[in-house]
Motif scaffolding. Structure first.
Motif, mmCIF file in Angstrom:
data_model
loop_
_atom_site.group_PDB
_atom_site.id
_atom_site.type_symbol
_atom_site.label_atom_id
_atom_site.label_comp_id
_atom_site.label_asym_id
_atom_site.label_seq_id
_atom_site.Cartn_x
_atom_site.Cartn_y
_atom_site.Cartn_z
ATOM 1 N N TRP A 189 -85.605 65.979 90.340
ATOM 2 C CA TRP A 189 -85.939 65.414 89.027
ATOM 3 C C TRP A 189 -84.666 65.204 88.190
ATOM 4 O O TRP A 189 -83.709 65.973 88.311
ATOM 5 C CB TRP A 189 -86.868 66.379 88.274
ATOM 6 C CG TRP A 189 -88.264 66.492 88.822
ATOM 7 C CD1 TRP A 189 -88.640 66.587 90.127
ATOM 8 C CD2 TRP A 189 -89.461 66.540 88.047
ATOM 9 N NE1 TRP A 189 -90.004 66.700 90.218
ATOM 10 C CE2 TRP A 189 -90.536 66.671 88.950
ATOM 11 C CE3 TRP A 189 -89.736 66.483 86.678
ATOM 12 C CZ2 TRP A 189 -91.863 66.746 88.520
ATOM 13 C CZ3 TRP A 189 -91.044 66.565 86.245
ATOM 14 C CH2 TRP A 189 -92.102 66.678 87.165
ATOM 15 N N PRO A 190 -84.704 64.229 87.290
ATOM 16 C CA PRO A 190 -83.525 63.982 86.435
ATOM 17 C C PRO A 190 -83.499 64.936 85.241
ATOM 18 O O PRO A 190 -83.810 64.551 84.114
ATOM 19 C CB PRO A 190 -83.738 62.535 85.978
ATOM 20 C CG PRO A 190 -85.221 62.368 85.964
ATOM 21 C CD PRO A 190 -85.786 63.255 87.039
ATOM 22 N N ILE A 191 -83.130 66.187 85.480
ATOM 23 C CA ILE A 191 -83.279 67.195 84.412
ATOM 24 C C ILE A 191 -81.965 67.547 83.722
ATOM 25 O O ILE A 191 -81.966 68.162 82.674
ATOM 26 C CB ILE A 191 -83.942 68.483 84.956
ATOM 27 C CG1 ILE A 191 -83.147 69.078 86.114
ATOM 28 C CG2 ILE A 191 -85.396 68.222 85.333
ATOM 29 C CD1 ILE A 191 -83.674 70.428 86.590
ATOM 30 N N GLY A 192 -80.812 67.229 84.316
ATOM 31 C CA GLY A 192 -79.525 67.610 83.709
ATOM 32 C C GLY A 192 -79.040 68.942 84.252
ATOM 33 O O GLY A 192 -79.609 69.500 85.198
ATOM 34 N N THR A 193 -77.970 69.452 83.634
ATOM 35 C CA THR A 193 -77.328 70.691 84.116
ATOM 36 C C THR A 193 -78.242 71.880 83.865
ATOM 37 O O THR A 193 -78.589 72.154 82.710
ATOM 38 C CB THR A 193 -76.010 70.930 83.347
ATOM 39 O OG1 THR A 193 -75.266 69.712 83.367
ATOM 40 C CG2 THR A 193 -75.205 72.062 83.939
ATOM 41 N N PRO A 194 -78.636 72.612 84.922
ATOM 42 C CA PRO A 194 -79.575 73.707 84.678
ATOM 43 C C PRO A 194 -78.904 74.924 84.030
ATOM 44 O O PRO A 194 -77.866 75.390 84.480
ATOM 45 C CB PRO A 194 -80.090 74.069 86.079
ATOM 46 C CG PRO A 194 -79.244 73.346 87.057
ATOM 47 C CD PRO A 194 -78.341 72.397 86.334
ATOM 48 N N ASN A 195 -79.486 75.378 82.970
ATOM 49 C CA ASN A 195 -79.157 76.654 82.314
ATOM 50 C C ASN A 195 -77.653 76.909 82.171
ATOM 51 O O ASN A 195 -77.153 77.932 82.641
ATOM 52 C CB ASN A 195 -79.826 77.801 83.084
ATOM 53 C CG ASN A 195 -81.319 77.585 83.213
ATOM 54 O OD1 ASN A 195 -81.984 77.299 82.218
ATOM 55 N ND2 ASN A 195 -81.860 77.660 84.420
ATOM 56 N N PRO A 196 -76.935 76.024 81.481
ATOM 57 C CA PRO A 196 -75.489 76.247 81.321
ATOM 58 C C PRO A 196 -75.242 77.541 80.542
ATOM 59 O O PRO A 196 -75.895 77.793 79.522
ATOM 60 C CB PRO A 196 -75.027 75.050 80.478
ATOM 61 C CG PRO A 196 -76.155 74.083 80.462
ATOM 62 C CD PRO A 196 -77.406 74.838 80.750
ATOM 63 N N GLN A 197 -74.292 78.327 81.058
ATOM 64 C CA GLN A 197 -74.160 79.690 80.526
ATOM 65 C C GLN A 197 -73.803 79.726 79.036
ATOM 66 O O GLN A 197 -74.410 80.456 78.257
ATOM 67 C CB GLN A 197 -73.125 80.488 81.311
ATOM 68 C CG GLN A 197 -73.040 81.899 80.744
ATOM 69 C CD GLN A 197 -72.437 82.895 81.688
ATOM 70 O OE1 GLN A 197 -72.235 82.617 82.859
ATOM 71 N NE2 GLN A 197 -72.158 84.077 81.176
ATOM 72 N N GLU A 198 -72.818 78.927 78.639
ATOM 73 C CA GLU A 198 -72.411 79.032 77.221
ATOM 74 C C GLU A 198 -73.532 78.577 76.289
ATOM 75 O O GLU A 198 -73.742 79.157 75.220
ATOM 76 C CB GLU A 198 -71.130 78.237 76.952
ATOM 77 C CG GLU A 198 -70.661 78.494 75.523
ATOM 78 C CD GLU A 198 -69.437 77.710 75.091
ATOM 79 O OE1 GLU A 198 -68.663 77.264 75.961
ATOM 80 O OE2 GLU A 198 -69.277 77.548 73.857
#
Ligand code: GLY
Ligand code: MN
Ligand code: MN
Length: 436
Positions: free
Chosen positions: A134-143
């Motif tokens: 799916w086109p969801i983007g970067t998952p759960n970026p830490q910062e």
């Protein structure tokens, strides 16, 4: 719930999210409520528990396959799952105190969400299983997560209102539970009385209710719920740690009752007093671990006053002796999650400040600030495994073991309140509800 409070809340949230997204270089957040999880080799599902990052953006806790799409500076879009389904409950399209603040689209199939999603400059918050293509983007970026978690420690007036209401419901249920205990009910029956009075089912509770009679009060996370009624002559202690939910916000309240007068009843009353002193000790600017240390002094005083130890409170704290009797932390942040996020975070952008080495289970190493919400939950327990270790140690001579054995059948005591730190005062939501 008051519409204006929510309008102010969502305005605050949007401004926070706009700033944080800019700092982290994202234009869009795609936040997924979650998918139901099926049990192994079975066709039944575990109770649905919503992604906390989803309920942080919209007060929907019971609808899987839904999304909030938040584009920086724009009204958030809510993709609300409403399948045609004759097997399962389908919630109505939202029309309530918060719904004007979202562009709401109804989804009849989970995959219909795809046409609204874009991965361009986007972050995704949630569990990715099943969304691989799916086109969801970067998952759960830490910062991004760290900054959102940090911000969640500072509650808005709407969040205070939800937490107060969760406390009101829980206190009503605690009263019903005490009555059930005094009438001789089993742990299982007391729990039913609690849920009935709360008007909330087990799956809506923010954590598994701890309903403990007698020595079960010494098991810190006792969620067994024995069906056995005890004969009246055997009833000694009732410890109940149980909460309630309001719009996804949690109460987390503990009370301990002695069935009859005597030394244990006096210990409960003395702990109740100490707990209120600790609540009064919450001050903006004070490191929370300092208050935890103060709690150990108070536990030391009780141990000395009730003749459990032969040494002074100071010496018992210094030697670590109080740790046998209070092995958990003084309390934690409270909000959308019962142990709310960010308790060990060093700064908005991240970093971990561990608790003091001698108190590894303390969940809060931050400095107390205005608009934060904490639990305060001192306890004093007679836990067989920890007492056995103590008996084998060089501190064994500092303990009156006869006294320990006299208290052992009572299990222990914990008193837990939910508290807001305002600029110039402390609001004890739990005691305010008991006063009504
Ligand atoms: N009920 C869990 C806790 O008090 O932290
Ligand atoms: Mn609790
Ligand atoms: Mn707690």
């Amino acid at each position: 719930m008051d519409k204006n409070l929510y309008a102010d809340h969502i305005a605050t949230l949007r401004s926070r999210y706009d700033d944080i997204m800019e700092q982290c270089g994202f234009d869009t957040l795609n936040v997924f409520s979650g998918a139901p999880k099926v049990q192994f080799l079975d066709d039944n599902y575990y109770p649905f528990k919503v992604n906390p990052q989803f309920k942080a953006l919209v007060p929907v806790t019971d609808n899987p396959h839904s999304w909030v799409i938040y584009r920086r500076g724009q009204k958030p879009k809510l993709l609300f799952y409403r399948p045609v389904d004759f097997w399962h409950y389908v919630p109505p399209a939202p029309q309530t105190f918060w719904s004007d603040h979202y562009d709401i689209e109804l989804l009849s199939k989970p995959a219909d969400a795809k046409e609204f999603l874009s991965a361009e400059n986007a972050a995704f918050l949630g569990e990715t299983a099943g969304l691989e293509d799916w086109p969801i983007g970067t998952p759960n970026p830490q910062e991004l997560l760290e900054r959102l978690h940090w911000a969640r420690a500072y509650k808005t007036p709407y969040e205070f209102a939800c937490l107060r209401e969760a406390n009101r419901i829980a206190v009503k249920a605690h009263r019903a539970a005490e009555a059930a205990f005094r009438s001789g009910a089993s742990e299982f029956e007391i729990n039913l009385a609690y849920l009935q009075a709360a008007g909330q089912g087990e799956n809506r509770m923010p954590y598994g209710n701890i309903v403990a009679l007698n020595e079960h009060a010494a098991i810190l996370h006792y969620t067994h719920l024995s069906e056995q009624r005890l004969p009246e002559a055997e009833l000694k202690t009732f410890l109940i740690d149980a909460g309630a939910d309001c719009n996804g916000y949690c109460a987390d309240i503990t009370r301990t009752y002695a069935y009859r007068d005597g030394e244990f009843a006096e210990l409960v009353a003395a702990m109740d007093q100490k707990e209120q002193e600790l609540v009064a000790g919450l001050k903006p600017g004070l490191p929370y671990p300092d208050l935890h240390r103060e709690c150990h002094h108070k536990v030391g005083q009780l141990l000395n006053q009730f003749g459990v130890i032969k040494t002074s409170a100071e010496s018992a704290v210094e030697s670590g002796l109080t740790g046998t009797f209070m092995p958990h932390g003084l309390g934690h942040f409270l909000g959308l999650q019962v142990h709310d996020v960010g308790g060990h975070q060093t700064a908005p952008q991240g970093g971990v400040t561990p608790p003091p080495a001698e108190y590894p289970f303390l969940r809060t190493s931050r400095t107390i600030e205005e608009n934060q919400v904490f639990t305060i939950e001192p306890g004093l327990y007679f836990i067989d495994s920890l007492l056995a270790e103590l008996k084998d140690s060089e501190l064994a001579t500092e303990v009156n073991w006869d006294k320990v054995d006299a208290f052992r059948p009572f299990g222990g005591v914990r008193i837990e309140d939910n508290v807001i730190v305002h600029k110039d005062r402390i609001e004890n939501m739990t005691r305010d509800c008991y006063a009504q």
